[in-house]
Design a protein around this motif. Sequence first.
Motif, mmCIF file in Angstrom:
data_model
loop_
_atom_site.group_PDB
_atom_site.id
_atom_site.type_symbol
_atom_site.label_atom_id
_atom_site.label_comp_id
_atom_site.label_asym_id
_atom_site.label_seq_id
_atom_site.Cartn_x
_atom_site.Cartn_y
_atom_site.Cartn_z
ATOM 1 N N TYR A 17 0.828 -1.186 0.000
ATOM 2 C CA TYR A 17 0.000 0.000 0.000
ATOM 3 C C TYR A 17 0.870 1.247 0.000
ATOM 4 N N GLY A 18 0.348 2.315 -0.562
ATOM 5 C CA GLY A 18 1.032 3.584 -0.491
ATOM 6 C C GLY A 18 0.698 4.251 0.835
ATOM 7 N N GLN A 19 1.243 5.426 1.034
ATOM 8 C CA GLN A 19 0.996 6.173 2.264
ATOM 9 C C GLN A 19 -0.445 6.686 2.237
ATOM 10 N N GLU A 20 -1.253 6.268 3.198
ATOM 11 C CA GLU A 20 -2.673 6.616 3.160
ATOM 12 C C GLU A 20 -3.188 7.104 4.507
ATOM 13 N N TYR A 21 -2.306 7.457 5.426
ATOM 14 C CA TYR A 21 -2.723 7.830 6.764
ATOM 15 C C TYR A 21 -2.339 9.283 7.063
ATOM 16 N N SER A 22 -3.323 10.080 7.489
ATOM 17 C CA SER A 22 -3.086 11.499 7.760
ATOM 18 C C SER A 22 -2.150 11.711 8.944
ATOM 19 N N PHE A 23 -2.076 10.735 9.860
ATOM 20 C CA PHE A 23 -1.238 10.876 11.039
ATOM 21 C C PHE A 23 0.204 10.402 10.798
ATOM 22 N N ILE A 24 0.504 9.952 9.587
ATOM 23 C CA ILE A 24 1.862 9.574 9.215
ATOM 24 C C ILE A 24 2.429 10.660 8.297
ATOM 25 N N PRO A 25 3.553 11.282 8.654
ATOM 26 C CA PRO A 25 4.126 12.353 7.820
ATOM 27 C C PRO A 25 4.397 11.888 6.391
ATOM 28 N N ASP A 26 4.183 12.766 5.440
ATOM 29 C CA ASP A 26 4.407 12.426 4.042
ATOM 30 C C ASP A 26 5.865 12.094 3.752
ATOM 31 N N SER A 27 6.751 12.547 4.622
ATOM 32 C CA SER A 27 8.176 12.289 4.416
ATOM 33 C C SER A 27 8.547 10.832 4.664
ATOM 34 N N LEU A 28 7.664 10.089 5.343
ATOM 35 C CA LEU A 28 7.926 8.681 5.624
ATOM 36 C C LEU A 28 7.377 7.803 4.495
ATOM 37 N N LYS A 29 8.066 6.734 4.239
ATOM 38 C CA LYS A 29 7.680 5.834 3.161
ATOM 39 C C LYS A 29 7.363 4.453 3.719
ATOM 40 N N LEU A 30 6.428 3.775 3.067
ATOM 41 C CA LEU A 30 6.067 2.422 3.486
ATOM 42 C C LEU A 30 7.168 1.453 3.095
ATOM 43 N N LEU A 31 7.663 0.706 4.061
ATOM 44 C CA LEU A 31 8.724 -0.260 3.823
ATOM 45 C C LEU A 31 8.150 -1.505 3.145
ATOM 46 N N PRO A 32 8.751 -1.937 2.043
ATOM 47 C CA PRO A 32 8.284 -3.186 1.418
ATOM 48 C C PRO A 32 8.320 -4.326 2.429
ATOM 49 N N ILE A 33 7.313 -5.159 2.385
ATOM 50 C CA ILE A 33 7.200 -6.226 3.370
ATOM 51 C C ILE A 33 8.395 -7.169 3.320
ATOM 52 N N ASP A 44 10.065 -2.777 22.417
ATOM 53 C CA ASP A 44 9.544 -1.509 22.942
ATOM 54 C C ASP A 44 9.348 -0.473 21.840
ATOM 55 N N PHE A 45 9.230 -0.958 20.581
ATOM 56 C CA PHE A 45 9.118 -0.008 19.465
ATOM 57 C C PHE A 45 7.862 0.857 19.602
ATOM 58 N N GLU A 46 8.028 2.120 19.255
ATOM 59 C CA GLU A 46 6.903 3.060 19.189
ATOM 60 C C GLU A 46 7.256 4.177 18.204
ATOM 61 N N PRO A 47 6.294 4.882 17.652
ATOM 62 C CA PRO A 47 4.867 4.719 17.918
ATOM 63 C C PRO A 47 4.238 3.613 17.080
ATOM 64 N N VAL A 48 3.181 3.041 17.631
ATOM 65 C CA VAL A 48 2.368 2.036 16.946
ATOM 66 C C VAL A 48 0.937 2.554 16.913
ATOM 67 N N TYR A 49 0.293 2.473 15.757
ATOM 68 C CA TYR A 49 -1.064 2.986 15.596
ATOM 69 C C TYR A 49 -1.977 1.919 15.002
ATOM 70 N N TYR A 50 -3.249 1.986 15.395
ATOM 71 C CA TYR A 50 -4.274 1.302 14.615
ATOM 72 C C TYR A 50 -4.568 2.176 13.402
ATOM 73 N N GLU A 51 -5.259 1.646 12.407
ATOM 74 C CA GLU A 51 -5.440 2.381 11.157
ATOM 75 C C GLU A 51 -6.295 3.644 11.308
ATOM 76 N N ASN A 52 -7.033 3.785 12.419
ATOM 77 C CA ASN A 52 -7.808 5.008 12.646
ATOM 78 C C ASN A 52 -7.003 6.074 13.384
ATOM 79 N N GLY A 53 -5.733 5.793 13.659
ATOM 80 C CA GLY A 53 -4.880 6.759 14.319
ATOM 81 C C GLY A 53 -4.742 6.563 15.819
ATOM 82 N N THR A 54 -5.520 5.655 16.390
ATOM 83 C CA THR A 54 -5.421 5.383 17.821
ATOM 84 C C THR A 54 -4.091 4.707 18.127
ATOM 85 N N LYS A 55 -3.422 5.177 19.200
ATOM 86 C CA LYS A 55 -2.130 4.603 19.544
ATOM 87 C C LYS A 55 -2.287 3.237 20.212
ATOM 88 N N ALA A 56 -1.303 2.388 19.990
ATOM 89 C CA ALA A 56 -1.284 1.052 20.579
ATOM 90 C C ALA A 56 0.148 0.767 21.024
#
Length: 355
Positions: A17-33, A44-56
Amino acid sequence: MKKKILIHSVLICFASYGQEYSFIPDSLKLLPIQELVKKEPPADFEPVYYENGTKASFKDVLPLIMEQKLMPQMFVAENGEYKALVVKSLLKNEDIRIVYDNIPESLEKQGYSYGNPDSDTIIINIMGGPENYLTTYGFEARYSITGGIDENNYFLINMRESQTLQPEETEKEEISWEQATNYNEKTTQTLFELISFFKSQKKKVYVVGGSYGSFVALNSLFKHKNIADKYLLFVGRLDMTEEVSEAYSKGFKAKFESDGITPQIGEKSDNIYTVNMRKIASAISRDEKYTELLKDIDLSNLIYIYIENDQSVGKLTQHEIEFLESKNAEVISVKGEHGNWIEHLKMGLQLLSDK
């Protein structure tokens, strides 16, 4: 061990998928799986988000990733540094469809698609199992990563087995032999209709099936003749050993000893779902001797790959091998275990494109 499980789960949950989340800066790119599976995020990695922007938290979402309920999407800086993880819910059964212009409504819900709809070549995949759910992103992982497929060159469909439309039906109570037979008839009919539709669109159609999927393809070849351009089948049988198929028809556990010849019959499962899947598997193989049913069918466009001493379906008999060769099919023997046939997918797909 956890890392190996995570890598496997990520492969199953593959998507691009391309970058499709408003809470992710446009400067960041999706890493190929393919890159994410090489390096697991720290605990302890962070930040982690659900797709609606809620932090996890990573520790909370990791079990759901491993259970294939969430798909991980890692966003990275220009230098490749991990910056944010978004976990996305996998498709619900009712949302699955084949996305292709002008496909009949009756076929739209009969599979999951990805790739290039404008390609001149369609690959229709039939799952093993049988199962009562349809793999979506895992199907993409299988073909794009393990199979080495360039999705720009193909339009790929993971076809539904009919019991996946109403999965609860095979989970509530034991089905009858007639119901098991009907599931197979509908699945075989779906394959015929998909091939026919895409041939009407002037497409080349390749059918790929492993294990139970190979039985569906053989059944289609018998009932609807050889109408696809090419077939690639893995780890099935033409004449299933009667003792094993009979045991499966009653929900009993059945396999073969290490020689791939001697049956091992166990007890009936106390799990309704397992019993029903065994019945469906048996209903397409117990009374069918495909060396007889296909004797008048040209199989020169078939590639058949089998495991030498397959303990799940048994090894091909000399009669089965000679039959395939007499019909000009390409027959290939490989080593390994039944469940690892997917490791040979890339080889098979390459042979398919060369044949």
